[in-house]
Write a protein that holds these residues in place. Structure first.
Motif, PDB file in Angstrom:
ATOM      1  N   ILE A  79      22.586 -44.189 -10.254  1.00  0.00           N
ATOM      2  CA  ILE A  79      20.986 -44.062 -10.479  1.00  0.00           C
ATOM      3  C   ILE A  79      20.344 -43.025  -9.895  1.00  0.00           C
ATOM      4  CG2 ILE A  79      18.750 -45.561 -10.172  1.00  0.00           C
ATOM      5  CD1 ILE A  79      20.371 -48.213 -10.599  1.00  0.00           C
ATOM      6  N   ARG A  80      20.672 -42.795  -8.564  1.00  0.00           N
ATOM      7  CA  ARG A  80      20.141 -41.701  -7.917  1.00  0.00           C
ATOM      8  C   ARG A  80      20.581 -40.190  -8.561  1.00  0.00           C
ATOM      9  NH1 ARG A  80      22.354 -42.397  -3.092  1.00  0.00           N
ATOM     10  NH2 ARG A  80      24.118 -41.140  -3.328  1.00  0.00           N
ATOM     11  N   ASP A  81      21.654 -40.184  -8.983  1.00  0.00           N
ATOM     12  CA  ASP A  81      22.116 -38.977  -9.659  1.00  0.00           C
ATOM     13  C   ASP A  81      21.508 -38.700 -10.932  1.00  0.00           C
ATOM     14  OD1 ASP A  81      23.991 -38.647  -7.461  1.00  0.00           O
ATOM     15  OD2 ASP A  81      25.873 -39.377  -8.864  1.00  0.00           O
ATOM     16  N   LEU A  82      21.224 -39.855 -11.627  1.00  0.00           N
ATOM     17  CA  LEU A  82      20.334 -39.742 -12.875  1.00  0.00           C
ATOM     18  C   LEU A  82      19.116 -39.435 -12.574  1.00  0.00           C
ATOM     19  CD1 LEU A  82      21.854 -43.288 -14.804  1.00  0.00           C
ATOM     20  CD2 LEU A  82      22.128 -40.692 -15.454  1.00  0.00           C
ATOM     21  N   LYS A  83      18.249 -39.735 -11.677  1.00  0.00           N
ATOM     22  CA  LYS A  83      17.095 -39.525 -11.448  1.00  0.00           C
ATOM     23  C   LYS A  83      16.912 -38.111 -10.850  1.00  0.00           C
ATOM     24  CE  LYS A  83      15.397 -44.202 -10.291  1.00  0.00           C
ATOM     25  NZ  LYS A  83      14.700 -45.106  -9.255  1.00  0.00           N
ATOM     26  N   ASN A  84      18.035 -37.625 -10.230  1.00  0.00           N
ATOM     27  CA  ASN A  84      18.273 -36.072  -9.856  1.00  0.00           C
ATOM     28  C   ASN A  84      18.296 -35.194 -10.732  1.00  0.00           C
ATOM     29  OD1 ASN A  84      18.002 -36.700  -7.107  1.00  0.00           O
ATOM     30  ND2 ASN A  84      20.195 -36.589  -6.807  1.00  0.00           N
ATOM     31  N   ALA A  85      18.981 -35.843 -12.215  1.00  0.00           N
ATOM     32  CA  ALA A  85      19.053 -35.251 -13.353  1.00  0.00           C
ATOM     33  C   ALA A  85      17.750 -34.948 -14.048  1.00  0.00           C
ATOM     34  CB  ALA A  85      19.947 -35.954 -14.594  1.00  0.00           C
ATOM     35  N   LEU A  86      16.881 -36.003 -13.950  1.00  0.00           N
ATOM     36  CA  LEU A  86      15.581 -35.953 -14.439  1.00  0.00           C
ATOM     37  C   LEU A  86      14.526 -34.914 -13.747  1.00  0.00           C
ATOM     38  CD1 LEU A  86      14.582 -39.825 -14.850  1.00  0.00           C
ATOM     39  CD2 LEU A  86      14.989 -37.948 -16.673  1.00  0.00           C
ATOM     40  N   MET A  87      15.122 -34.926 -12.424  1.00  0.00           N
ATOM     41  CA  MET A  87      14.280 -33.706 -11.592  1.00  0.00           C
ATOM     42  C   MET A  87      14.665 -32.322 -11.913  1.00  0.00           C
ATOM     43  SD  MET A  87      13.544 -35.054  -7.553  1.00  0.00           S
ATOM     44  CE  MET A  87      15.128 -35.878  -7.302  1.00  0.00           C
ATOM     45  N   ARG A  88      15.884 -32.055 -12.359  1.00  0.00           N
ATOM     46  CA  ARG A  88      16.324 -30.893 -12.866  1.00  0.00           C
ATOM     47  C   ARG A  88      15.718 -30.286 -14.227  1.00  0.00           C
ATOM     48  NH1 ARG A  88      21.019 -33.167 -10.423  1.00  0.00           N
ATOM     49  NH2 ARG A  88      22.100 -33.297 -12.741  1.00  0.00           N
ATOM     50  N   ILE A  89      15.685 -31.545 -14.944  1.00  0.00           N
ATOM     51  CA  ILE A  89      14.858 -31.339 -16.319  1.00  0.00           C
ATOM     52  C   ILE A  89      13.389 -30.788 -15.903  1.00  0.00           C
ATOM     53  CG2 ILE A  89      13.718 -32.428 -18.238  1.00  0.00           C
ATOM     54  CD1 ILE A  89      16.125 -34.154 -18.494  1.00  0.00           C
ATOM     55  N   GLU A  90      12.789 -31.512 -15.044  1.00  0.00           N
ATOM     56  CA  GLU A  90      11.394 -31.029 -14.636  1.00  0.00           C
ATOM     57  C   GLU A  90      11.324 -29.665 -13.947  1.00  0.00           C
ATOM     58  OE1 GLU A  90       8.710 -32.935 -15.763  1.00  0.00           O
ATOM     59  OE2 GLU A  90      10.257 -34.052 -16.612  1.00  0.00           O
ATOM     60  N   ASN A  91      12.145 -29.310 -13.238  1.00  0.00           N
ATOM     61  CA  ASN A  91      12.354 -28.103 -12.549  1.00  0.00           C
ATOM     62  C   ASN A  91      12.957 -26.882 -13.316  1.00  0.00           C
ATOM     63  OD1 ASN A  91      14.776 -28.122 -11.556  1.00  0.00           O
ATOM     64  ND2 ASN A  91      14.489 -28.714  -9.486  1.00  0.00           N
ATOM     65  N   GLY A  92      13.573 -27.074 -14.607  1.00  0.00           N
ATOM     66  CA  GLY A  92      14.146 -26.169 -15.441  1.00  0.00           C
ATOM     67  C   GLY A  92      15.481 -25.656 -14.884  1.00  0.00           C
ATOM     68  N   THR A  93      16.247 -26.638 -14.163  1.00  0.00           N
ATOM     69  CA  THR A  93      17.701 -26.271 -13.799  1.00  0.00           C
ATOM     70  C   THR A  93      18.591 -27.186 -14.440  1.00  0.00           C
ATOM     71  OG1 THR A  93      17.564 -27.637 -12.024  1.00  0.00           O
ATOM     72  CG2 THR A  93      16.826 -25.288 -11.578  1.00  0.00           C
ATOM     73  N   TYR A  94      18.224 -28.055 -15.477  1.00  0.00           N
ATOM     74  CA  TYR A  94      18.862 -28.977 -16.162  1.00  0.00           C
ATOM     75  C   TYR A  94      20.078 -28.357 -16.856  1.00  0.00           C
ATOM     76  CZ  TYR A  94      20.718 -33.168 -18.420  1.00  0.00           C
ATOM     77  OH  TYR A  94      21.600 -34.144 -19.139  1.00  0.00           O
ATOM     78  N   GLY A  95      21.356 -28.830 -16.869  1.00  0.00           N
ATOM     79  CA  GLY A  95      22.306 -28.270 -17.852  1.00  0.00           C
ATOM     80  C   GLY A  95      22.858 -27.099 -17.460  1.00  0.00           C
ATOM     81  N   ILE A  96      22.503 -26.599 -16.259  1.00  0.00           N
ATOM     82  CA  ILE A  96      23.273 -25.373 -16.030  1.00  0.00           C
ATOM     83  C   ILE A  96      24.104 -25.446 -14.692  1.00  0.00           C
ATOM     84  CG2 ILE A  96      22.397 -23.135 -14.665  1.00  0.00           C
ATOM     85  CD1 ILE A  96      19.726 -23.338 -15.870  1.00  0.00           C
ATOM     86  N   CYS A  97      25.509 -25.004 -14.887  1.00  0.00           N
ATOM     87  CA  CYS A  97      26.396 -25.341 -14.154  1.00  0.00           C
ATOM     88  C   CYS A  97      25.960 -24.879 -12.820  1.00  0.00           C
ATOM     89  CB  CYS A  97      27.698 -24.819 -14.538  1.00  0.00           C
ATOM     90  SG  CYS A  97      29.049 -24.820 -13.409  1.00  0.00           S
ATOM     91  N   ARG A  98      26.308 -25.510 -11.673  1.00  0.00           N
ATOM     92  CA  ARG A  98      25.977 -24.928 -10.243  1.00  0.00           C
ATOM     93  C   ARG A  98      27.088 -24.057  -9.778  1.00  0.00           C
ATOM     94  NH1 ARG A  98      28.310 -28.620  -6.461  1.00  0.00           N
ATOM     95  NH2 ARG A  98      29.050 -30.344  -7.651  1.00  0.00           N
ATOM     96  N   VAL A  99      27.968 -23.857 -10.480  1.00  0.00           N
ATOM     97  CA  VAL A  99      29.096 -22.900 -10.080  1.00  0.00           C
ATOM     98  C   VAL A  99      29.090 -21.831 -10.736  1.00  0.00           C
ATOM     99  CG1 VAL A  99      31.739 -22.670  -9.759  1.00  0.00           C
ATOM    100  CG2 VAL A  99      30.645 -24.759  -8.909  1.00  0.00           C
ATOM    101  N   THR A 100      29.183 -21.983 -12.048  1.00  0.00           N
ATOM    102  CA  THR A 100      29.159 -20.764 -12.981  1.00  0.00           C
ATOM    103  C   THR A 100      27.794 -20.129 -13.469  1.00  0.00           C
ATOM    104  OG1 THR A 100      29.212 -22.030 -15.038  1.00  0.00           O
ATOM    105  CG2 THR A 100      31.467 -21.671 -13.962  1.00  0.00           C
ATOM    106  N   GLY A 101      26.734 -21.146 -13.329  1.00  0.00           N
ATOM    107  CA  GLY A 101      25.631 -20.314 -13.773  1.00  0.00           C
ATOM    108  C   GLY A 101      25.359 -20.765 -15.247  1.00  0.00           C
ATOM    109  N   LYS A 102      26.507 -21.108 -16.157  1.00  0.00           N
ATOM    110  CA  LYS A 102      26.280 -21.137 -17.524  1.00  0.00           C
ATOM    111  C   LYS A 102      25.805 -22.513 -17.891  1.00  0.00           C
ATOM    112  CE  LYS A 102      30.570 -17.929 -17.962  1.00  0.00           C
ATOM    113  NZ  LYS A 102      31.752 -18.080 -18.305  1.00  0.00           N
ATOM    114  N   LEU A 103      25.525 -22.468 -19.093  1.00  0.00           N
ATOM    115  CA  LEU A 103      24.955 -23.763 -19.865  1.00  0.00           C
ATOM    116  C   LEU A 103      26.224 -24.833 -19.898  1.00  0.00           C
ATOM    117  CD1 LEU A 103      22.016 -24.198 -20.340  1.00  0.00           C
ATOM    118  CD2 LEU A 103      22.626 -23.565 -22.751  1.00  0.00           C
ATOM    119  N   ILE A 104      26.089 -25.889 -19.295  1.00  0.00           N
ATOM    120  CA  ILE A 104      27.086 -27.079 -19.490  1.00  0.00           C
ATOM    121  C   ILE A 104      26.819 -27.512 -21.199  1.00  0.00           C
ATOM    122  CG2 ILE A 104      27.572 -29.280 -19.044  1.00  0.00           C
ATOM    123  CD1 ILE A 104      26.224 -28.802 -16.172  1.00  0.00           C
ATOM    124  N   GLN A 105      28.035 -27.676 -21.370  1.00  0.00           N
ATOM    125  CA  GLN A 105      28.032 -28.060 -23.091  1.00  0.00           C
ATOM    126  C   GLN A 105      27.417 -29.354 -23.327  1.00  0.00           C
ATOM    127  OE1 GLN A 105      32.297 -28.619 -23.948  1.00  0.00           O
ATOM    128  NE2 GLN A 105      32.284 -26.653 -25.072  1.00  0.00           N
TER     129      GLN A 105
END
Length: 125
Positions: A79-105
Motif C-alpha cells: 500500500i505504501r509503495d502504491l501511494k508513493n507511485a501516486l506521489m510520483r504521478i503528482e510530481n512528474g517522475t512516474y514511470g521513469i526508471c530511477r537507474v536508467t532514467g528511461k521510461l518504464i514500459q
C-alpha cells in the motif's frame, strides 16, 4: 529529441492512477481482513477439549497469527509503495526508471504500477 518519450501523457497517467487506486482499495480490504484474523482473540471453543488437543490447537493458532502478521506487514508495504507511485504521478517522475532514467514500459507499469525500475535495470540488479 529523437522521438523518445521522456514521460507519460496526462491520459496515460490518469489510466495508471485509476489502476493504482483500485489496487490500493483492494489491498486495504485485504489488510483489514488479515488484521481481523490475527487480532481476533476469540477462542474457537477449545475449552472443553482434552489438554493435548488444546495445546496443539493453540500452537497452530499462534503460527496462523504470525503468518497473518507477516502478510499484513507485506500488505502495508505494498500500500505504501502504491501511494508513493501516486506521489510520483503528482510530481512528474512516474514511470521513469530511477537507474536508467528511461521510461518504464507501459505493460510493466500496468502489471506492477509501483515499479521504479525498468526491466533492464531490474535484471542488472
Amino acid at each position: 529529441m529523437s522521438g523518445v518519450k521522456v514521460k507519460y501523457s496526462e491520459e496515460d497517467l490518469l489510466e495508471f492512477k485509476e489502476i493504482i487506486n483500485k489496487k490500493i482499495t483492494r489491498a486495504q480490504e485485504d489488510l483489514e481482513m488479515l488484521e481481523g484474523a490475527y487480532k481476533n482473540n476469540a477462542d474457537n471453543g477449545t475449552d472443553d477439549t482434552s489438554p493435548s488437543f488444546k495445546s496443539f490447537d493453540e500452537g497452530s493458532e499462534v503460527m496462523n497469527k504470525e503468518a497473518n502478521v507477516q502478510l499484513a506487514i507485506r500488505q502495508e508495504k505494498f500500500i505504501r509503495d502504491l501511494k508513493n507511485a501516486l506521489m510520483r504521478i503528482e510530481n512528474g517522475t512516474y514511470g521513469i526508471c530511477r537507474v536508467t532514467g528511461k521510461l518504464i514500459q507501459k505493460e510493466r507499469l500496468k502489471l506492477v504500477p509501483h515499479a521504479t525500475l525498468s526491466i533492464e535495470a531490474k535484471r542488472a540488479q
